[in-house]
Design an enzyme around this catalytic site. Structure first.
Site, PDB file in Angstrom:
ATOM      1  N   ASP A 162       0.836  -1.200   0.000  1.00 53.46           N
ATOM      2  CA  ASP A 162       0.000   0.000   0.000  1.00 53.46           C
ATOM      3  C   ASP A 162       0.872   1.251   0.000  1.00 53.46           C
ATOM      4  O   ASP A 162       0.576   2.213  -0.718  1.00 53.46           O
ATOM      5  CB  ASP A 162      -0.942   0.021   1.209  1.00 53.46           C
ATOM      6  CG  ASP A 162      -1.802   1.282   1.201  1.00 53.46           C
ATOM      7  OD1 ASP A 162      -2.524   1.486   0.213  1.00 53.46           O
ATOM      8  OD2 ASP A 162      -1.722   2.080   2.149  1.00 53.46           O
ATOM      9  N   ARG A 169      -0.172   6.305  -6.770  1.00 57.68           N
ATOM     10  CA  ARG A 169      -1.514   6.834  -7.054  1.00 57.68           C
ATOM     11  C   ARG A 169      -1.540   8.348  -6.880  1.00 57.68           C
ATOM     12  O   ARG A 169      -2.162   9.070  -7.650  1.00 57.68           O
ATOM     13  CB  ARG A 169      -2.543   6.186  -6.115  1.00 57.68           C
ATOM     14  CG  ARG A 169      -2.865   4.751  -6.490  1.00 57.68           C
ATOM     15  CD  ARG A 169      -3.643   4.072  -5.382  1.00 57.68           C
ATOM     16  NE  ARG A 169      -4.882   4.749  -5.069  1.00 57.68           N
ATOM     17  CZ  ARG A 169      -5.499   4.689  -3.886  1.00 57.68           C
ATOM     18  NH1 ARG A 169      -4.990   3.977  -2.900  1.00 57.68           N
ATOM     19  NH2 ARG A 169      -6.619   5.327  -3.685  1.00 57.68           N
ATOM     20  N   SER A 184      -6.953  -0.223  -0.181  1.00 61.69           N
ATOM     21  CA  SER A 184      -5.878   0.441   0.556  1.00 61.69           C
ATOM     22  C   SER A 184      -6.235   0.510   2.049  1.00 61.69           C
ATOM     23  O   SER A 184      -5.435   0.148   2.919  1.00 61.69           O
ATOM     24  CB  SER A 184      -5.684   1.840  -0.029  1.00 61.69           C
ATOM     25  OG  SER A 184      -4.954   2.666   0.828  1.00 61.69           O
TER      26      SER A 184
HETATM   27  N1  URA Z   1      -6.870   6.491   2.926  1.00 64.36           N
HETATM   28  C1  URA Z   1      -6.127   5.405   2.634  1.00 64.36           C
HETATM   29  O1  URA Z   1      -5.527   4.804   3.523  1.00 64.36           O
HETATM   30  N2  URA Z   1      -6.068   4.992   1.360  1.00 64.36           N
HETATM   31  C2  URA Z   1      -6.724   5.616   0.346  1.00 64.36           C
HETATM   32  O2  URA Z   1      -6.631   5.179  -0.782  1.00 64.36           O
HETATM   33  C3  URA Z   1      -7.476   6.757   0.662  1.00 64.36           C
HETATM   34  C4  URA Z   1      -7.544   7.163   1.974  1.00 64.36           C
END
Ligand code: URA
Length: 442
Positions: A162, A169, A184
């Site tokens: 992530d 991203r 995520s």
């Molecule tokens: N918070 C997260 O942890 N991930 C996302 O993609 C958006 C908000």
């Protein structure tokens, strides 16, 4: 299958198998798939979406990409986690964690730092002298054993997939994708491994999801993932048009959280915390009746039990609990700038996004990762939606960082502009706009 073929398959709108998703996640985390291919994959997901099976597989492989805490296996007692998708003035974690723990339910919360117009819990906790949030797993376990709760910073090796994908991203225009957001958030919840999770999905101009419908869709997707992973999960969609409470800024928000733990504080914040705490008591199995759960949570605030628990937690994490009696020990700005109303009238609208951006510009936030934060900076809203105000009366007070002094007159005008003033009062908005629940008990 080669990454290129997987990208083409998703680009053309086909569902990917779990094996294909695993290849992308493990390949990118290991550095075998380059950024340009991972970016193309993310963009194809952004446009084509993912079905439930694909989103679940993505979440699971991300959760398994690094170290896992597996709390449920460590403790006999039920452990609950909570997550907010982030909002301006959202200091709920600071209240909810000690509140729920004081009702006898174990709570753990891994939080992040602020970026953009919303603040982060870890920055807020930095304003408590000595409070340590970067703890190793054995220390986290000791704090939970001693107090029944812990609030710690996200560990870098928890869900590294992530960490890598989110950074990509952020710079490729692919943050706003429902399956990517759901996976995520939920990958981190699965890696922490609590038995039950409460999700606070914010909807509104100041939130990640701009409208109620998309927030509900995200809530349903995340609850679905949790259910498939065998967790008890509930989600609440809450309003984020105007900020929560009055204070926006790190030490200012800690101070306001203490007021709520003392049984006072802003009414919207207090009500939301009681309602969320009650839901956490229910999904943990500690209570089966919602009004009774709300009474327990409310009682813990009024009796001082929740405040006592916060003192224990601060001490267990190395902080100076004297801030609870003497808030002057928190960083505070000597410089106050009042922003006054240009006319008589009622506050009909308050733009939470603009308020958040102004608080950040006053020094409370960082514009880029690694930037410096002034813990004392921020603002306090004296008027919110529904309030009457006379010309010349104070709408808000800004506490600027010295480093931004030249921008203060401009920020003051902008803050005035965030207020929509009119001749008539407007009805109060419901803070809780919708719920989704995997346990069917809420
Ligand atoms: N918070 C997260 O942890 N991930 C996302 O993609 C958006 C908000």
């Amino acid at each position: 299958m080669r990454p290129l073929e997987i990208i083409r398959k998703k680009r053309d709108g086909y569902a990917l198998s779990a094996g294909e998703i695993r290849e992308i996640v493990s390949g990118y985390t290991a550095g075998d798939i380059p950024d340009y291919q991972a970016a193309a994959f993310l963009m194809s997901v952004y446009f084509r979406g993912m079905d439930e099976d694909e989103t679940f597989a993505l979440t699971r492989f991300m959760a398994e990409s690094g170290r896992q805490l597996d709390l449920a296996a460590h403790f006999d007692a039920v452990m609950v986690d909570k997550h907010s998708t982030g909002g301006v003035g959202d200091k709920v974690t600071l209240i909810l964690v000690p509140l729920v723990a004081s009702c006898g339910v174990g709570v753990v919360k891994m939080s992040g730092r602020g970026l953009g117009h919303t603040g982060g819990t870890i920055d807020k906790l930095d304003s408590i002298p000595g409070f340590r949030t970067s703890l190793e797993i054995p220390e986290i376990m000791r704090v939970i054993e001693a107090t029944g709760a812990a609030i710690v910073a996200q560990m870098p090796d928890l869900v590294p997939a992530d960490g890598a994908l989110y950074s990509l991203r952020d710079v490729t225009g692919t943050v706003e994708s429902l399956p990517l957001i759901a996976s995520s958030i939920m990958s981190k919840k699965l890696a922490v491994g609590a038995d039950a999770v409460l999700l606070d999905v914010k909807a509104g101009r100041a939130a990640l999801m701009p409208d109620y419908e998309s927030a509900m869709e995200l809530a349903r997707s995340m609850v679905g993932i949790g259910r498939r992973a065998g967790k008890r999960v509930a989600a609440v969609v809450t309003d984020m048009e105007e900020p929560l409470g009055f204070a926006v800024g790190n030490a200012l928000e800690v101070s306001e959280a203490i007021e709520v733990l003392e049984g006072g504080g802003p009414e919207d914040l207090r009500r939301l915390c009681v309602s969320l705490a009650a839901r956490m008591l229910i999904i943990s199995g500690s209570c089966s009746d919602f009004p009774e759960a709300e009474r327990r949570a409310d009682g813990a605030l009024r009796s001082g039990k929740a405040l006592e628990k916060f003192a224990e937690l601060i001490e267990a994490q190395g902080g100076d609990a004297r801030i609870l009696e003497d808030p002057a020990l928190l960083p505070h700005s000597e410089w106050r700038v009042a922003v006054c109303s240009p006319r008589d009238g009622y506050v009909q609208h308050l733009d939470g996004r603009i308020v958040g951006e102004i608080a950040m510009a006053l020094g409370a936030g960082r514009e880029a990762r690694g930037g410096r934060v002034d813990l004392s900076a921020g603002l306090v809203l004296e008027r919110k939606v529904g309030d009457r105000v006379a010309r010349g009366e104070v709408l808000a007070v800004m506490y600027p960082s010295r480093a931004v002094s030249e921008r203060v007159p401009m920020l003051s005008e902008q803050l005035k502009g965030a207020y929509g003033l009119g001749d008539y009062p407007v009805p109060e908005r419901d803070l809780i706009r919708g719920t989704v629940d995997s346990t069917d008990c809420l």
